[in-house]
Design a protein around this motif. Structure first.
Motif, PDB file in Angstrom:
ATOM      1  N   LEU B  45       0.507  -1.742   0.027  1.00 47.96           N
ATOM      2  CA  LEU B  45      -0.283   0.040   0.054  1.00 47.96           C
ATOM      3  C   LEU B  45       0.774   1.455   0.042  1.00 47.96           C
ATOM      4  O   LEU B  45       2.161   1.547   0.774  1.00 47.96           O
ATOM      5  CB  LEU B  45      -1.239   0.194   1.602  1.00 47.96           C
ATOM      6  CG  LEU B  45      -2.060  -1.189   1.611  1.00 47.96           C
ATOM      7  CD1 LEU B  45      -2.668  -0.879   2.573  1.00 47.96           C
ATOM      8  CD2 LEU B  45      -3.031  -0.949  -0.111  1.00 47.96           C
ATOM      9  N   ARG B  46       0.697   2.175  -0.667  1.00 47.61           N
ATOM     10  CA  ARG B  46       1.762   3.827  -1.127  1.00 47.61           C
ATOM     11  C   ARG B  46       0.631   5.112  -0.600  1.00 47.61           C
ATOM     12  O   ARG B  46       1.222   5.381  -0.468  1.00 47.61           O
ATOM     13  CB  ARG B  46       1.658   3.944  -3.074  1.00 47.61           C
ATOM     14  CG  ARG B  46       3.049   2.417  -2.890  1.00 47.61           C
ATOM     15  CD  ARG B  46       3.389   2.432  -4.898  1.00 47.61           C
ATOM     16  NE  ARG B  46       4.038   3.750  -4.886  1.00 47.61           N
ATOM     17  CZ  ARG B  46       5.419   4.091  -5.190  1.00 47.61           C
ATOM     18  NH1 ARG B  46       6.082   2.307  -4.995  1.00 47.61           N
ATOM     19  NH2 ARG B  46       5.914   4.325  -5.598  1.00 47.61           N
ATOM     20  N   ASN B  47      -0.294   4.832  -0.301  1.00 46.01           N
ATOM     21  CA  ASN B  47      -1.051   5.842   0.913  1.00 46.01           C
ATOM     22  C   ASN B  47      -1.996   5.200   1.372  1.00 46.01           C
ATOM     23  O   ASN B  47      -2.713   5.699   1.756  1.00 46.01           O
ATOM     24  CB  ASN B  47      -2.557   5.736  -0.528  1.00 46.01           C
ATOM     25  CG  ASN B  47      -1.375   6.134  -1.405  1.00 46.01           C
ATOM     26  OD1 ASN B  47      -1.863   7.706  -1.839  1.00 46.01           O
ATOM     27  ND2 ASN B  47      -1.949   5.483  -3.221  1.00 46.01           N
ATOM     28  N   GLY B  48      -1.068   4.996   2.654  1.00 44.46           N
ATOM     29  CA  GLY B  48      -0.968   4.551   3.672  1.00 44.46           C
ATOM     30  C   GLY B  48      -1.737   2.919   4.623  1.00 44.46           C
ATOM     31  O   GLY B  48      -1.710   2.699   3.883  1.00 44.46           O
ATOM     32  N   PRO B  49      -1.755   3.208   5.676  1.00 40.80           N
ATOM     33  CA  PRO B  49      -2.350   1.818   6.567  1.00 40.80           C
ATOM     34  C   PRO B  49      -3.809   0.885   5.742  1.00 40.80           C
ATOM     35  O   PRO B  49      -4.743   1.794   5.629  1.00 40.80           O
ATOM     36  CB  PRO B  49      -2.273   2.134   7.637  1.00 40.80           C
ATOM     37  CG  PRO B  49      -2.179   3.468   7.883  1.00 40.80           C
ATOM     38  CD  PRO B  49      -1.905   4.235   6.194  1.00 40.80           C
ATOM     39  N   CYS B  50      -3.583  -0.066   5.931  1.00 38.13           N
ATOM     40  CA  CYS B  50      -5.020  -0.507   6.050  1.00 38.13           C
ATOM     41  C   CYS B  50      -5.660  -0.396   7.092  1.00 38.13           C
ATOM     42  O   CYS B  50      -4.955  -0.231   8.153  1.00 38.13           O
ATOM     43  CB  CYS B  50      -4.795  -1.973   5.059  1.00 38.13           C
ATOM     44  SG  CYS B  50      -4.184  -3.405   6.063  1.00 38.13           S
ATOM     45  N   GLY B  51      -6.886  -0.630   7.422  1.00 37.77           N
ATOM     46  CA  GLY B  51      -7.606  -0.679   8.505  1.00 37.77           C
ATOM     47  C   GLY B  51      -7.278  -2.324   9.570  1.00 37.77           C
ATOM     48  O   GLY B  51      -7.962  -2.065  10.370  1.00 37.77           O
ATOM     49  N   GLY B  52      -6.569  -2.803   8.955  1.00 40.11           N
ATOM     50  CA  GLY B  52      -6.189  -4.348   9.878  1.00 40.11           C
ATOM     51  C   GLY B  52      -5.014  -3.661  10.726  1.00 40.11           C
ATOM     52  O   GLY B  52      -4.879  -5.648  11.137  1.00 40.11           O
ATOM     53  N   VAL B  53      -4.896  -3.205  10.803  1.00 41.99           N
ATOM     54  CA  VAL B  53      -3.449  -2.719  11.394  1.00 41.99           C
ATOM     55  C   VAL B  53      -3.609  -3.618  13.349  1.00 41.99           C
ATOM     56  O   VAL B  53      -4.846  -3.155  13.452  1.00 41.99           O
ATOM     57  CB  VAL B  53      -3.142  -1.654  12.132  1.00 41.99           C
ATOM     58  CG1 VAL B  53      -1.954  -1.651  12.846  1.00 41.99           C
ATOM     59  CG2 VAL B  53      -2.720  -0.790  10.182  1.00 41.99           C
ATOM     60  N   ARG B  54      -2.888  -3.963  13.508  1.00 46.77           N
ATOM     61  CA  ARG B  54      -3.133  -4.409  15.066  1.00 46.77           C
ATOM     62  C   ARG B  54      -3.264  -3.803  16.447  1.00 46.77           C
ATOM     63  O   ARG B  54      -2.969  -2.538  16.031  1.00 46.77           O
ATOM     64  CB  ARG B  54      -2.035  -5.772  15.318  1.00 46.77           C
ATOM     65  CG  ARG B  54      -3.056  -6.545  14.610  1.00 46.77           C
ATOM     66  CD  ARG B  54      -1.750  -7.947  14.848  1.00 46.77           C
ATOM     67  NE  ARG B  54      -1.800  -9.206  14.055  1.00 46.77           N
ATOM     68  CZ  ARG B  54      -2.429 -10.217  13.737  1.00 46.77           C
ATOM     69  NH1 ARG B  54      -2.390 -10.288  14.842  1.00 46.77           N
ATOM     70  NH2 ARG B  54      -2.578 -11.489  12.750  1.00 46.77           N
ATOM     71  N   GLU B  55      -3.898  -3.551  17.585  1.00 40.95           N
ATOM     72  CA  GLU B  55      -3.891  -2.925  18.278  1.00 40.95           C
ATOM     73  C   GLU B  55      -2.647  -2.785  18.574  1.00 40.95           C
ATOM     74  O   GLU B  55      -2.188  -1.414  18.999  1.00 40.95           O
ATOM     75  CB  GLU B  55      -4.335  -3.531  19.724  1.00 40.95           C
ATOM     76  CG  GLU B  55      -5.020  -2.805  20.426  1.00 40.95           C
ATOM     77  CD  GLU B  55      -5.781  -1.112  20.663  1.00 40.95           C
ATOM     78  OE1 GLU B  55      -6.477  -1.676  19.223  1.00 40.95           O
ATOM     79  OE2 GLU B  55      -5.503  -0.444  21.812  1.00 40.95           O
ATOM     80  N   ASP B  56      -1.235  -3.471  18.906  1.00 43.53           N
ATOM     81  CA  ASP B  56      -0.111  -3.112  18.996  1.00 43.53           C
ATOM     82  C   ASP B  56       0.823  -2.542  18.310  1.00 43.53           C
ATOM     83  O   ASP B  56       2.022  -1.934  17.700  1.00 43.53           O
ATOM     84  CB  ASP B  56       0.501  -4.263  20.081  1.00 43.53           C
ATOM     85  CG  ASP B  56       0.865  -5.673  18.693  1.00 43.53           C
ATOM     86  OD1 ASP B  56       0.144  -4.791  17.761  1.00 43.53           O
ATOM     87  OD2 ASP B  56       1.565  -6.625  19.065  1.00 43.53           O
TER      88      ASP B  56
END
Lengths: 300, 131
Positions: B45-56
């Motif tokens: 992804l070149r435009n920022g993080p997806c929605g799956g980033v973990r709590e940590d």
């Protein structure tokens, strides 16, 4: 004509959207049953695209079927399974069938599904796919080749304000808005303070962007633990799980948790409505909608 | 000339591979992403993080790895990078041009080949920036 766009841009009415259940069985009869249950309450409903990286009846086919049965679709397109040619083909196909609401998502990874051995695509990412939809709206494909008639897409997307990096989620949504998104459905989340900060930040810069937080209707504490353990990007604090788990009536406690989430979200800046995921619990859906002051068929 | 190009390619790869695990996409954006390579994101992804980033703050796909975009954002905020680089952080980066894979991004920068985008994309960028 997109009723969803009309409600957002022309009226002050609250926008309620939902998730159309995946179609793996029951054929058109099942589509019809789902439509009958959802149509009285929702202005438009998401036709999903291989949710959670599982193959199902396709986004375009379900969106067409919904439309044929009188329910307005929000056709999702996910970047995981399709390259830019296939994504544009989905858009042109939606245009051919008069589907105007489309939602562009990056998508879960293939490892979230039941065929983790498959190739992940991600030829475009979410913001790029939104921009491509805007390009089609202007009458050409990405290459510049003409598409006639040009679509009139009402472009939607999603965001997860509950996942790190929290501060950056606002900037990312603004980028999606610049790419052409007019409505943002949010991931389910259990951190009200993160939602407040996100909505305030977005509304301060782009007050016309419709924010639609999501609330899930569940019957016990078990799905809360499941989401916390298994669903990428969803974390449920232990005290929220305990509140439901330690109640003498878990279904009632879970219902009140959802109702409180709805009322909290609706009062935030930029929020134009709610996205309800209900896992087919018919009676609870109607109860929730009535408790939120809705009556059937208000959008017609 | 081809010899010089090959030399540049070798030098670029030799430098970037050990530091950034460079995959030679040929259209380097490191300077605008907090000196963190987005091509090391499993979803590229070149435009920022997806929605799956973990709590940590770790990756949905590789739980042992810190999310590339969590790292990028931290570095963008904390590293003393040139302001002009930081200003480009929120740019809408175009889709990757697969034709540039395996070529030198330094050469593509000098020739401006890395700025070429499909006609429809270029037209939209022109229109949205002129507003």
């Amino acid at each position: 004509m997109s009723k969803l766009r009309d409600v957002i841009t022309q009226t002050k009415d609250v926008v309620y959207t939902a998730e159309f259940p995946i179609i793996d069985g029951g054929g058109m009869e099942q589509v019809k049953k789902n439509v009958e249950r959802l149509a009285p309450w929702f202005v438009a409903v998401n036709a999903t695209d291989n949710t959670a990286a599982h193959a199902h009846a396709s986004n375009v086919s379900v969106a067409i079927a919904m439309k044929q049965h009188g329910l307005e679709p929000i056709m999702q397109i996910v970047c995981r399974d399709k390259n830019r040619l296939a994504i544009q083909a989905d858009m042109a196909g939606a245009n051919l069938h008069g589907i105007e609401n489309i939602a562009l998502l990056t998508g879960d990874d293939v490892t979230a599904g039941d065929e983790p051995e498959t190739r992940r695509v991600f030829d475009l990412d979410g913001p790029q796919a939104i921009n491509v939809a805007s390009i089609l709206n202007a009458g050409t494909y990405l290459s510049g080749r003409k598409l006639n008639p040009a679509p009139n897409f009402f472009i939607c997307s999603v965001e997860n304000p509950f996942a790190p990096p929290h501060d950056y989620r606002i900037e990312r949504v603004l980028k999606k808005h610049r790419a052409g998104a007019q409505m943002i459905q949010l991931q389910i989340g259990y951190y009200p303070e993160r939602l407040e900060k996100f909505c305030a930040g977005v509304a301060a810069t782009v007050p016309d962007l419709a924010i639609i937080p999501s609330v899930v209707l569940i019957k016990s504490a078990k799905p809360l633990s499941f989401m916390n353990d298994k669903v990428p990007g969803i974390s449920v604090p232990q005290d929220v799980i305990d509140r439901v788990a330690q109640s003498t009536d878990q279904a009632e406690a879970a219902y009140h948790l959802a109702l409180e989430q709805c009322q909290h979200a609706l009062a935030l800046p930029g929020v134009r409505g709610l996205h309800i995921t209900d896992f087919r619990h018919d009676d609870t859906l109607e109860r929730l909608m009535r408790d939120l002051g809705r009556t059937p068929n208000q959008y017609t | 000339m081809p010899k010089l190009l090959n030399l540049l390619l070798a030098v670029e790869h030799g430098m970037k591979k050990p530091v950034w695990d460079c995959t030679m996409c040929g259209q380097c954006v490191l300077h605008s992403t907090g000196m963190t390579c987005p091509m090391t994101c499993p979803k590229t992804l070149r435009n920022g993080p997806c929605g799956g980033v973990r709590e940590d703050g770790h990756c949905e796909v590789k739980p042992e790895m810190r999310c590339v975009w969590v790292k990028a954002y931290d570095r963008k905020v904390s590293l003393p990078l040139p302001t002009v680089w930081k200003e480009h952080y929120n740019d809408l980066r175009p889709p990757v041009d697969m034709q540039l894979k395996g070529t030198s991004s330094w050469v593509n920068l000098i020739t401006k080949r890395d700025q070429q985008t499909p006609a429809g994309w270029a037209k939209r960028q022109e229109e949205t920036h002129s507003h």
